[in-house]
Design a protein around this motif. Structure first.
Motif, PDB file in Angstrom:
ATOM      1  N   PHE A 193       0.832  -1.203   0.000  1.00  0.00           N
ATOM      2  CA  PHE A 193       0.000   0.000   0.000  1.00  0.00           C
ATOM      3  C   PHE A 193       0.869   1.257   0.000  1.00  0.00           C
ATOM      4  CE2 PHE A 193      -2.146   3.398   2.355  1.00  0.00           C
ATOM      5  CZ  PHE A 193      -3.278   3.570   1.569  1.00  0.00           C
ATOM      6  N   ASP A 194       1.891   1.273   0.860  1.00  0.00           N
ATOM      7  CA  ASP A 194       2.772   2.439   0.948  1.00  0.00           C
ATOM      8  C   ASP A 194       3.553   2.666  -0.345  1.00  0.00           C
ATOM      9  OD1 ASP A 194       1.887   2.933   3.473  1.00  0.00           O
ATOM     10  OD2 ASP A 194       3.721   2.307   4.496  1.00  0.00           O
ATOM     11  N   ALA A 235      15.614  -2.009   5.988  1.00  0.00           N
ATOM     12  CA  ALA A 235      16.322  -1.125   5.062  1.00  0.00           C
ATOM     13  C   ALA A 235      15.808  -1.307   3.635  1.00  0.00           C
ATOM     14  CB  ALA A 235      17.824  -1.385   5.127  1.00  0.00           C
ATOM     15  N   GLY A 236      15.549  -2.529   3.254  1.00  0.00           N
ATOM     16  CA  GLY A 236      14.999  -2.793   1.924  1.00  0.00           C
ATOM     17  C   GLY A 236      13.617  -2.217   1.746  1.00  0.00           C
ATOM     18  N   THR A 237      12.798  -2.323   2.778  1.00  0.00           N
ATOM     19  CA  THR A 237      11.450  -1.762   2.727  1.00  0.00           C
ATOM     20  C   THR A 237      11.501  -0.251   2.554  1.00  0.00           C
ATOM     21  OG1 THR A 237      10.601  -3.536   4.117  1.00  0.00           O
ATOM     22  CG2 THR A 237       9.290  -1.529   4.002  1.00  0.00           C
ATOM     23  N   ILE A 238      12.375   0.388   3.298  1.00  0.00           N
ATOM     24  CA  ILE A 238      12.518   1.842   3.191  1.00  0.00           C
ATOM     25  C   ILE A 238      12.971   2.219   1.783  1.00  0.00           C
ATOM     26  CG2 ILE A 238      13.881   3.808   3.994  1.00  0.00           C
ATOM     27  CD1 ILE A 238      13.817   2.444   6.804  1.00  0.00           C
ATOM     28  N   SER A 239      13.910   1.463   1.229  1.00  0.00           N
ATOM     29  CA  SER A 239      14.403   1.765  -0.116  1.00  0.00           C
ATOM     30  C   SER A 239      13.379   1.455  -1.199  1.00  0.00           C
ATOM     31  CB  SER A 239      15.698   0.997  -0.387  1.00  0.00           C
ATOM     32  OG  SER A 239      16.720   1.458   0.468  1.00  0.00           O
ATOM     33  N   LEU A 240      12.523   0.475  -0.970  1.00  0.00           N
ATOM     34  CA  LEU A 240      11.482   0.145  -1.950  1.00  0.00           C
ATOM     35  C   LEU A 240      10.414   1.218  -2.041  1.00  0.00           C
ATOM     36  CD1 LEU A 240      10.821  -3.661  -1.415  1.00  0.00           C
ATOM     37  CD2 LEU A 240      11.606  -2.554  -3.508  1.00  0.00           C
ATOM     38  N   PRO A 244       9.147   4.624  -2.759  1.00  0.00           N
ATOM     39  CA  PRO A 244       9.667   5.785  -3.489  1.00  0.00           C
ATOM     40  C   PRO A 244       9.737   7.032  -2.611  1.00  0.00           C
ATOM     41  CG  PRO A 244       8.072   4.621  -4.812  1.00  0.00           C
ATOM     42  CD  PRO A 244       8.023   4.008  -3.434  1.00  0.00           C
ATOM     43  N   GLY A 245      10.833   7.760  -2.767  1.00  0.00           N
ATOM     44  CA  GLY A 245      11.028   8.985  -1.993  1.00  0.00           C
ATOM     45  C   GLY A 245      11.943   8.799  -0.806  1.00  0.00           C
ATOM     46  N   THR A 246      12.249   7.552  -0.456  1.00  0.00           N
ATOM     47  CA  THR A 246      13.175   7.284   0.645  1.00  0.00           C
ATOM     48  C   THR A 246      14.175   6.216   0.212  1.00  0.00           C
ATOM     49  OG1 THR A 246      11.672   5.631   1.586  1.00  0.00           O
ATOM     50  CG2 THR A 246      11.572   7.853   2.520  1.00  0.00           C
ATOM     51  N   VAL A 247      15.369   6.316   0.759  1.00  0.00           N
ATOM     52  CA  VAL A 247      16.383   5.304   0.482  1.00  0.00           C
ATOM     53  C   VAL A 247      17.251   5.119   1.726  1.00  0.00           C
ATOM     54  CG1 VAL A 247      18.035   6.931  -0.529  1.00  0.00           C
ATOM     55  CG2 VAL A 247      18.147   4.530  -1.145  1.00  0.00           C
ATOM     56  N   SER A 248      17.521   3.870   2.063  1.00  0.00           N
ATOM     57  CA  SER A 248      18.426   3.571   3.175  1.00  0.00           C
ATOM     58  C   SER A 248      19.844   3.706   2.658  1.00  0.00           C
ATOM     59  CB  SER A 248      18.206   2.145   3.680  1.00  0.00           C
ATOM     60  OG  SER A 248      16.911   1.998   4.163  1.00  0.00           O
ATOM     61  N   LEU A 262      19.735   3.392  11.367  1.00  0.00           N
ATOM     62  CA  LEU A 262      19.772   3.454   9.908  1.00  0.00           C
ATOM     63  C   LEU A 262      19.866   4.913   9.491  1.00  0.00           C
ATOM     64  CD1 LEU A 262      16.927   1.063   8.674  1.00  0.00           C
ATOM     65  CD2 LEU A 262      19.360   0.799   8.280  1.00  0.00           C
ATOM     66  N   LEU A 263      20.662   5.177   8.477  1.00  0.00           N
ATOM     67  CA  LEU A 263      20.708   6.502   7.880  1.00  0.00           C
ATOM     68  C   LEU A 263      19.836   6.461   6.635  1.00  0.00           C
ATOM     69  CD1 LEU A 263      21.909   9.371   7.891  1.00  0.00           C
ATOM     70  CD2 LEU A 263      23.763   8.466   6.449  1.00  0.00           C
ATOM     71  N   VAL A 264      18.808   7.305   6.610  1.00  0.00           N
ATOM     72  CA  VAL A 264      17.817   7.291   5.540  1.00  0.00           C
ATOM     73  C   VAL A 264      17.757   8.672   4.907  1.00  0.00           C
ATOM     74  CG1 VAL A 264      15.347   7.000   5.039  1.00  0.00           C
ATOM     75  CG2 VAL A 264      16.462   5.518   6.713  1.00  0.00           C
ATOM     76  N   HIS A 265      17.710   8.703   3.583  1.00  0.00           N
ATOM     77  CA  HIS A 265      17.497   9.973   2.890  1.00  0.00           C
ATOM     78  C   HIS A 265      16.047  10.010   2.421  1.00  0.00           C
ATOM     79  CE1 HIS A 265      17.465  12.930  -0.383  1.00  0.00           C
ATOM     80  NE2 HIS A 265      18.345  13.547   0.397  1.00  0.00           N
ATOM     81  N   ALA A 266      15.359  11.105   2.731  1.00  0.00           N
ATOM     82  CA  ALA A 266      13.967  11.291   2.320  1.00  0.00           C
ATOM     83  C   ALA A 266      13.896  12.486   1.382  1.00  0.00           C
ATOM     84  CB  ALA A 266      13.080  11.507   3.533  1.00  0.00           C
ATOM     85  N   LEU A 267      13.157  12.353   0.309  1.00  0.00           N
ATOM     86  CA  LEU A 267      13.077  13.389  -0.710  1.00  0.00           C
ATOM     87  C   LEU A 267      12.344  14.637  -0.239  1.00  0.00           C
ATOM     88  CD1 LEU A 267      13.598  14.122  -3.697  1.00  0.00           C
ATOM     89  CD2 LEU A 267      11.362  13.133  -4.204  1.00  0.00           C
ATOM     90  N   ASP A 268      11.235  14.454   0.458  1.00  0.00           N
ATOM     91  CA  ASP A 268      10.441  15.604   0.874  1.00  0.00           C
ATOM     92  C   ASP A 268       9.828  15.316   2.235  1.00  0.00           C
ATOM     93  OD1 ASP A 268       9.272  18.181   0.424  1.00  0.00           O
ATOM     94  OD2 ASP A 268       7.368  17.163   0.063  1.00  0.00           O
TER      95      ASP A 268
END
Length: 163
Positions: free
Chosen positions: A70-71, A112-117, A119-123, A133-139
């Motif tokens: 869903f996410d 980490a894989g879930t976060i990267s899957l 869109p808009g976030t990547v581990s 975990l260090l995560v980059h979020a687009l917005d």
């Protein structure tokens, strides 16, 4: 006896299904070859997994997969909207540090894989001690709320699945 032949039953089932999907036709020969690989690969690799985590298949796993799917769908629409309507200078990209309560390397990898899957976030990285975990979020408007959302939606469910 069954545990000796199938040390990782879930892996065996996954290998069988993936093999049959890759072959793209259902024949007795393909099914036999898939079954051989589904038995042999876990047998050969089982000694490399002495402390494999216990995974609970059931309602907790189904709920986790449903929420992740869903996410992913919702995030695709959100990212498309951001790309189509905003300018680059309007983006609020952030680096987030997500504290992790999960202890097994496999569970942290799934998180980490879930976060990267999505869109808009990547581990980007896991701390040396495996506690963040260090995560980059687009917005992200509120970084603290985003970290809480990741922990609430994904980590709490993974704690149930992997324990």
């Amino acid at each position: 006896m069954i545990r000796r032949i199938l040390p990782h039953p879930a892996l065996s089932v996954l290998l069988l299904v993936v093999w049959m999907l890759l072959v793209n036709e259902f024949t007795v020969g393909a099914l036999f070859l898939a079954a051989v690989f589904a038995v042999l690969v876990p047998l050969v690799t089982s000694r490399f997994w002495p402390d494999r985590p216990r995974i609970r298949f059931g309602p907790d796993m189904a709920a986790y997969l449903a929420i992740v799917l869903f996410d992913i769908v919702v995030a695709n629409f959100e990212i498309a909207w951001i790309i189509l309507t905003r300018r680059n200078r309007d983006l609020r990209s952030r680096w987030l540090v997500v504290p992790v309560e999960l202890r097994s390397a496999e569970a942290i990898t799934v998180l980490a894989g879930t976060i990267s899957l999505t869109p808009g976030t990547v581990s980007a990285d896991v701390s040396a001690d495996g506690r963040a975990l260090l995560v980059h979020a687009l917005d992200v408007a509120d970084p603290v709320a985003e970290v809480a959302r990741i922990k609430r939606r994904y980590e709490t469910r993974l704690l149930k699945v992997f324990q």
